[in-house]
Every structure is written in structure tokens, then in C-alpha cells.
Motif scaffolding. Structure first.
Motif, PDB file in Angstrom:
ATOM      1  N   ARG A  80       0.910  -0.958   0.020  1.00 48.51           N
ATOM      2  CA  ARG A  80      -0.190   0.001   0.219  1.00 48.51           C
ATOM      3  C   ARG A  80       0.872   0.993  -0.078  1.00 48.51           C
ATOM      4  NH1 ARG A  80      -2.553   2.183   4.726  1.00 48.51           N
ATOM      5  NH2 ARG A  80      -1.361   0.617   5.712  1.00 48.51           N
ATOM      6  N   THR A  81       0.425   2.270  -0.813  1.00 52.55           N
ATOM      7  CA  THR A  81       1.224   3.408  -1.080  1.00 52.55           C
ATOM      8  C   THR A  81       0.296   4.633  -0.546  1.00 52.55           C
ATOM      9  OG1 THR A  81       2.459   2.589  -2.727  1.00 52.55           O
ATOM     10  CG2 THR A  81       2.485   4.868  -2.688  1.00 52.55           C
ATOM     11  N   ILE A  82       0.830   5.423   0.251  1.00 52.70           N
ATOM     12  CA  ILE A  82       0.093   6.803   0.820  1.00 52.70           C
ATOM     13  C   ILE A  82       1.121   7.882   0.334  1.00 52.70           C
ATOM     14  CG2 ILE A  82      -0.511   7.763   2.651  1.00 52.70           C
ATOM     15  CD1 ILE A  82      -0.376   5.080   4.390  1.00 52.70           C
ATOM     16  N   ALA A  83       0.164   9.099   0.021  1.00 59.23           N
ATOM     17  CA  ALA A  83       0.616  10.128  -0.215  1.00 59.23           C
ATOM     18  C   ALA A  83       0.086  11.276   0.549  1.00 59.23           C
ATOM     19  CB  ALA A  83       0.686  10.625  -1.894  1.00 59.23           C
ATOM     20  N   GLN A  84       1.125  12.210   1.363  1.00 59.31           N
ATOM     21  CA  GLN A  84       0.468  13.107   2.202  1.00 59.31           C
ATOM     22  C   GLN A  84       1.198  14.653   1.803  1.00 59.31           C
ATOM     23  OE1 GLN A  84       0.522  11.474   6.077  1.00 59.31           O
ATOM     24  NE2 GLN A  84      -1.595  11.314   6.008  1.00 59.31           N
ATOM     25  N   GLY A  85       0.579  15.520   2.362  1.00 58.52           N
ATOM     26  CA  GLY A  85       1.611  16.952   2.195  1.00 58.52           C
ATOM     27  C   GLY A  85       1.528  17.927   3.439  1.00 58.52           C
ATOM     28  N   VAL A  86       2.231  18.553   3.442  1.00 54.71           N
ATOM     29  CA  VAL A  86       2.699  19.523   4.418  1.00 54.71           C
ATOM     30  C   VAL A  86       2.029  21.036   3.681  1.00 54.71           C
ATOM     31  CG1 VAL A  86       3.935  21.069   5.718  1.00 54.71           C
ATOM     32  CG2 VAL A  86       4.595  18.554   5.628  1.00 54.71           C
ATOM     33  N   LEU A  87       0.951  21.457   3.952  1.00 54.15           N
ATOM     34  CA  LEU A  87       0.362  22.724   3.487  1.00 54.15           C
ATOM     35  C   LEU A  87       0.184  23.748   4.749  1.00 54.15           C
ATOM     36  CD1 LEU A  87      -1.013  24.240   1.269  1.00 54.15           C
ATOM     37  CD2 LEU A  87      -3.123  23.330   2.100  1.00 54.15           C
ATOM     38  N   ARG A  88       1.023  24.999   4.532  1.00 54.20           N
ATOM     39  CA  ARG A  88       1.065  25.801   5.426  1.00 54.20           C
ATOM     40  C   ARG A  88       0.020  27.117   5.170  1.00 54.20           C
ATOM     41  NH1 ARG A  88       5.999  27.976   4.472  1.00 54.20           N
ATOM     42  NH2 ARG A  88       6.257  27.027   2.764  1.00 54.20           N
ATOM     43  N   ASN A  89      -0.310  27.857   6.380  1.00 51.16           N
ATOM     44  CA  ASN A  89      -0.993  28.970   5.861  1.00 51.16           C
ATOM     45  C   ASN A  89       0.061  30.402   6.291  1.00 51.16           C
ATOM     46  OD1 ASN A  89      -0.647  29.546   8.729  1.00 51.16           O
ATOM     47  ND2 ASN A  89      -2.455  29.323   9.252  1.00 51.16           N
ATOM     48  N   GLU A  90      -0.292  31.553   5.933  1.00 47.38           N
ATOM     49  CA  GLU A  90       0.433  32.544   6.227  1.00 47.38           C
ATOM     50  C   GLU A  90       1.101  32.940   7.498  1.00 47.38           C
ATOM     51  OE1 GLU A  90      -3.913  34.207   7.020  1.00 47.38           O
ATOM     52  OE2 GLU A  90      -2.794  32.418   6.023  1.00 47.38           O
ATOM     53  N   HIS A  91       0.696  32.126   8.378  1.00 48.53           N
ATOM     54  CA  HIS A  91       1.519  32.217   9.967  1.00 48.53           C
ATOM     55  C   HIS A  91       2.387  31.308  10.009  1.00 48.53           C
ATOM     56  CE1 HIS A  91      -1.558  35.357  10.797  1.00 48.53           C
ATOM     57  NE2 HIS A  91      -2.641  34.498  10.478  1.00 48.53           N
ATOM     58  N   GLY A  92       2.745  30.165   9.080  1.00 53.58           N
ATOM     59  CA  GLY A  92       3.551  29.049   9.183  1.00 53.58           C
ATOM     60  C   GLY A  92       2.972  27.837   9.815  1.00 53.58           C
TER      61      GLY A  92
END
Length: 199
Positions: free
Chosen positions: A32-44
Motif C-alpha cells: 500500500r502506498t500513501i501520499a500526504q502533504g505539508v500545507l502551511r498558512n500565512e502564519h507558518g
């Protein structure tokens, strides 16, 4: 001539080699392969998704479909579940996850998804059967909300200068006599700061 059931194909021919590849492809293990992401806002702060089907919050992303690349997967998942388009940037980490709570082992690809303004997220566009809500948290604060492996993964990646290979969200230990890789600087995608919590 195709091989009869139970016989090994004649690999001296193109058709025989194709038949043998088909046998191997259907019988070898699939992970099984998973893909996730780090998404930031304007405050980090990092985006965490409150899911309808499990207690812990999680990073945006999901399970990679057959014949889909991990980068395409995380982009698709964010579009389908959160209703926004993101650009997939640097690969922050590749993380092998051991069996956990009934799940078989898996490989997780963690990407930098850049940053957006917090008000760009519209709850009316969320996929409500999966997303109960979203929250912005600093790297230092996520351990109180996500599964332990996810907290370790983000915290380790936050200290990296380059793409990491992790096992169970920790740097792979070297052979006896060797040490553990300790990145010197924070990865740019996670170095936007850990501001005080808002509200």
C-alpha cells in the motif's frame, strides 16, 4: 504458444516472457502506498484534517490509486476532499510504516504543498463524508492531535536539509558501529516558524 496452466512459459520467446511477467506481476506482493502533504498558512502553521472515520487528525492526502503517481495522488486528494488546487513541491520524506492497528505495512510519500491563506479554505467545498473539519497547528503542537507516527514524521522532517528516508517515522539506524542520521538544518518547507497558537 501460450503456456498451459501450471507450466512455466517459454521465456525464449517474446510472448513467453510477457506471460511470465504477467505471472510474476499477479503473484508478487503489493505494498500500500500513501501520499500526504505539508500545507502551511500565512502564519507558518500546518493544515490538519479532522476525519470522519478516525479519532486522530491527519495531514491532507490519502492512498495512491493503481497506476497513479504519489504526487498526482496528493494533488487529487486535496482537490476532492478540500476543494482547492495545490502545487506539489519537494519530496520531504519517504516513510516505511510497519503494520499498525489492523493495517498492513505501507510506504508514505510526504510532499511540500507550499502555502495558502487560511481563508482560502471553504468548508462548503469539503467532502463531508470524509472531512469533518480542518485545523491549523504549529509543528510543536501537532503531537497532541495526530497519530504518534505522523507527529514523529513531521518533527523529524522539520529538521532535515534534504529528502529523508524514514522507517516508522525515524531515520534508519546504520549497521552496528554507525550512528543515526541527524539533519543539521530545518527543511525549508517546515521552517516557516512555529508561531504561538491562535485561539
Amino acid at each position: 504458444m501460450r503456456a498451459e496452466r501450471g507450466q512455466r512459459p517459454d521465456v525464449s520467446t517474446d510472448q513467453g516472457r510477457l506471460d511470465f511477467i504477467k505471472i510474476l506481476n499477479t503473484s508478487l506482493p503489493k505494498k500500500r502506498t500513501i501520499a500526504q502533504g505539508v500545507l502551511r498558512n500565512e502564519h507558518g502553521e500546518l493544515l490538519l484534517c479532522q476525519l470522519t472515520y478516525k479519532r486522530e487528525w491527519d495531514l491532507p492526502g490519502g492512498v495512491v490509486d493503481p497506476d497513479e503517481s504519489p504526487a498526482t495522488c496528493v494533488q487529487r486528494e486535496v482537490r476532492e476532499e478540500l476543494g482547492i488546487e495545490v502545487s506539489v513541491g519537494a519530496l520531504l520524506a519517504v516513510n516505511w510504516l510497519p503494520p499498525w492497528r489492523g493495517w498492513d505495512d505501507a510506504v508514505l510519500f510526504l510532499y511540500d504543498l507550499g502555502s495558502i491563506r487560511a481563508d482560502e479554505l471553504n468548508p462548503e467545498r469539503f467532502l463531508r463524508r470524509e472531512i469533518a473539519g480542518v485545523h491549523w497547528r504549529s509543528v510543536a503542537d501537532i503531537a497532541a492531535h495526530v497519530a504518534p507516527y505522523a507527529a514523529r514524521m513531521v518533527q523529524v522532517a522539520a529538521g532535515a536539509r534534504q529528502t529523508l528516508y524514514l522507517e516508522n517515522s525515524e531515520p534508519r539506524r546504520q549497521r552496528p558501529g554507525g550512528g543515526v542520521h541527524q539533519p543539521a538544518d530545518r527543511h525549508p518547507a517546515l521552517s516557516a516558524g512555529s508561531p504561538p497558537e491562535r485561539g
